[in-house]
Motif scaffolding. Structure first.
Motif, short mmCIF file in Angstrom:
data_model
loop_
_atom_site.label_atom_id
_atom_site.label_comp_id
_atom_site.label_asym_id
_atom_site.label_seq_id
_atom_site.Cartn_x
_atom_site.Cartn_y
_atom_site.Cartn_z
N LEU A 1 7.49 10.28 -67.85
CA LEU A 1 8.48 11.36 -67.90
C LEU A 1 8.91 11.63 -69.34
N ILE A 2 9.07 10.57 -70.11
CA ILE A 2 9.45 10.72 -71.52
C ILE A 2 8.34 11.42 -72.29
N ASN A 3 7.11 11.05 -72.01
CA ASN A 3 5.98 11.71 -72.67
C ASN A 3 5.92 13.19 -72.30
N LYS A 4 6.30 13.51 -71.08
CA LYS A 4 6.30 14.91 -70.65
C LYS A 4 7.34 15.71 -71.44
N ILE A 5 8.50 15.09 -71.67
CA ILE A 5 9.56 15.74 -72.45
C ILE A 5 9.03 16.10 -73.84
N VAL A 6 8.39 15.15 -74.47
CA VAL A 6 7.85 15.36 -75.82
C VAL A 6 6.72 16.38 -75.80
N ASP A 7 5.84 16.28 -74.79
CA ASP A 7 4.71 17.20 -74.69
C ASP A 7 5.16 18.65 -74.52
N LYS A 8 6.34 18.84 -73.96
CA LYS A 8 6.87 20.19 -73.75
C LYS A 8 7.54 20.75 -75.01
N GLY A 9 7.48 19.99 -76.09
CA GLY A 9 8.02 20.48 -77.36
C GLY A 9 9.45 20.10 -77.65
N HIS A 10 10.01 19.20 -76.85
CA HIS A 10 11.37 18.72 -77.11
C HIS A 10 11.31 17.51 -78.03
N GLU A 11 12.46 17.04 -78.48
CA GLU A 11 12.51 15.86 -79.33
C GLU A 11 13.48 14.84 -78.73
N TYR B 1 21.41 35.64 -71.22
CA TYR B 1 22.50 36.33 -71.92
C TYR B 1 22.38 36.17 -73.43
N LEU B 2 22.18 34.93 -73.89
CA LEU B 2 22.08 34.69 -75.33
C LEU B 2 20.86 35.37 -75.94
N ASN B 3 19.77 35.37 -75.19
CA ASN B 3 18.56 36.04 -75.67
C ASN B 3 18.83 37.54 -75.87
N SER B 4 19.64 38.13 -74.99
CA SER B 4 19.97 39.54 -75.13
C SER B 4 20.83 39.79 -76.36
N GLN B 5 21.48 38.74 -76.85
CA GLN B 5 22.31 38.82 -78.06
C GLN B 5 21.53 38.42 -79.31
N GLY B 6 20.24 38.10 -79.11
CA GLY B 6 19.41 37.70 -80.24
C GLY B 6 19.59 36.25 -80.66
N ILE B 7 20.15 35.42 -79.77
CA ILE B 7 20.40 34.02 -80.09
C ILE B 7 19.43 33.12 -79.34
N SER B 8 18.77 32.21 -80.05
CA SER B 8 17.83 31.27 -79.45
C SER B 8 18.48 29.91 -79.24
N MET B 9 17.98 29.16 -78.27
CA MET B 9 18.49 27.82 -77.97
C MET B 9 17.44 26.81 -78.41
N VAL B 10 17.78 25.99 -79.41
CA VAL B 10 16.79 25.15 -80.08
C VAL B 10 17.25 23.70 -80.16
N SER B 11 16.34 22.84 -80.60
CA SER B 11 16.66 21.42 -80.80
C SER B 11 17.57 21.25 -82.01
N LEU B 12 18.17 20.09 -82.15
CA LEU B 12 19.05 19.83 -83.28
C LEU B 12 18.31 19.89 -84.61
N SER B 13 17.08 19.40 -84.62
CA SER B 13 16.30 19.44 -85.87
C SER B 13 16.09 20.87 -86.32
N ALA B 14 15.74 21.75 -85.38
CA ALA B 14 15.54 23.16 -85.72
C ALA B 14 16.86 23.79 -86.16
N LEU B 15 17.95 23.39 -85.53
CA LEU B 15 19.27 23.94 -85.89
C LEU B 15 19.65 23.55 -87.31
N VAL B 16 19.48 22.28 -87.64
CA VAL B 16 19.86 21.77 -88.97
C VAL B 16 19.01 22.40 -90.06
N ARG B 17 17.77 22.73 -89.74
CA ARG B 17 16.92 23.34 -90.76
C ARG B 17 17.43 24.71 -91.21
N GLY B 18 18.34 25.30 -90.44
CA GLY B 18 18.90 26.59 -90.82
C GLY B 18 20.15 26.48 -91.67
#
Length: 242
Positions: A97-107, A223-240
């Motif tokens: 299950l943990i490997n599946k989480i990672v394989d789906k692009g999560h961290e 709703y957030l997508n309609s506002q142009g907001i994406s939901m991302v991992s913490l690593s992706a968030l910090v990179r901004g």
């Protein structure tokens, strides 16, 4: 002598150094609760980012594996990427299950060795649990990102400081998924309208199910997508952060 570091390890080091420099007052960006004490280490609630993103955290605490499967499917269907926090005991018992989480692009971030609270432990006990939890994730072939979410979100200063000195920044989040309840057509615009880039949403998976429920997650993502907001991992968030 040239030392080669794997890409995921380099990424982890860069992320942690960025956060550490912020805490020590060497760089602006990450918000802490006490602005008057730049060197005080406090849990990460949100970040100042130039990107239209919010971070997503998934806390797994005393949860059944089928609920984790359901959450993975919901995130996949909505295109959400998240940072997952699971105990070492759960990770060992459900490695596929943990490997599946990672394989789906999560961290993966770091939690405890089990679902027992850590806010009353000594520094030595905290270090031991963090070390064992990290080793478990490494055995699964993944390097955890430099983020720590205490079991059930229970922190104290000792836990925050010790985890930081072990290379993990404590995460609290700014939006608790528990606020998403009631009639979806009313609560989603209300909560979604208050969300700003840099916020961090915490999704809980526990004995009573997924909080917020799957339908709320789907509606909020739409709703957030309609506002142009994406939901991302913490690593992706910090990179901004700038």
């Amino acid at each position: 002598m040239l030392i080669y570091l794997k890409p995921e390890i380099r990424q982890r080091i860069v992320l942690f150094l960025s956060l550490a420099l912020v805490v020590l007052g060497a760089r602006a960006g990450v918000l802490v609760s006490d602005k008057g004490a730049a060197a005080k280490i406090t849990p990460l609630t949100r970040v100042n980012t130039v990107d239209p993103n919010i971070g997503v955290v998934v806390e797994v605490f005393q949860a059944k594996p089928e609920l984790v499967e359901e959450c993975i499917d919901v995130l996949e269907s909505t295109g959400i990427k998240a940072t997952w926090f699971l105990s070492a005991t759960f990770s060992e018992a459900y490695s596929t299950l943990i490997n599946k989480i990672v394989d789906k692009g999560h961290e993966l971030g770091l939690s405890g060795t089990d679902d027992r609270f850590m806010d009353r432990l000594s520094p030595e006990e905290i270090k031991d649990r963090l070390t064992r939890a990290r080793e478990t994730i490494l055995k699964l072939g993944t390097e955890p990102m430099p983020f720590f979410y205490a079991p059930s979100g229970r922190f104290n200063d000792e836990l925050i400081n010790t985890s930081f000195h072990q290379g993990f920044y404590s995460v609290k989040g700014s939006i608790d998924g528990k606020v998403l309840r009631g009639k979806a057509e009313r609560v989603i615009p209300k909560v979604g309208g208050s969300i700003k880039p840099g916020d961090i949403l915490v999704i809980h998976i526990g004995k009573k199910g997924i909080v917020p429920r799957s339908e709320y997650i789907e509606s909020l993502a739409t709703y957030l997508n309609s506002q142009g907001i994406s939901m991302v991992s913490l690593s992706a968030l910090v990179r901004g952060v700038r």
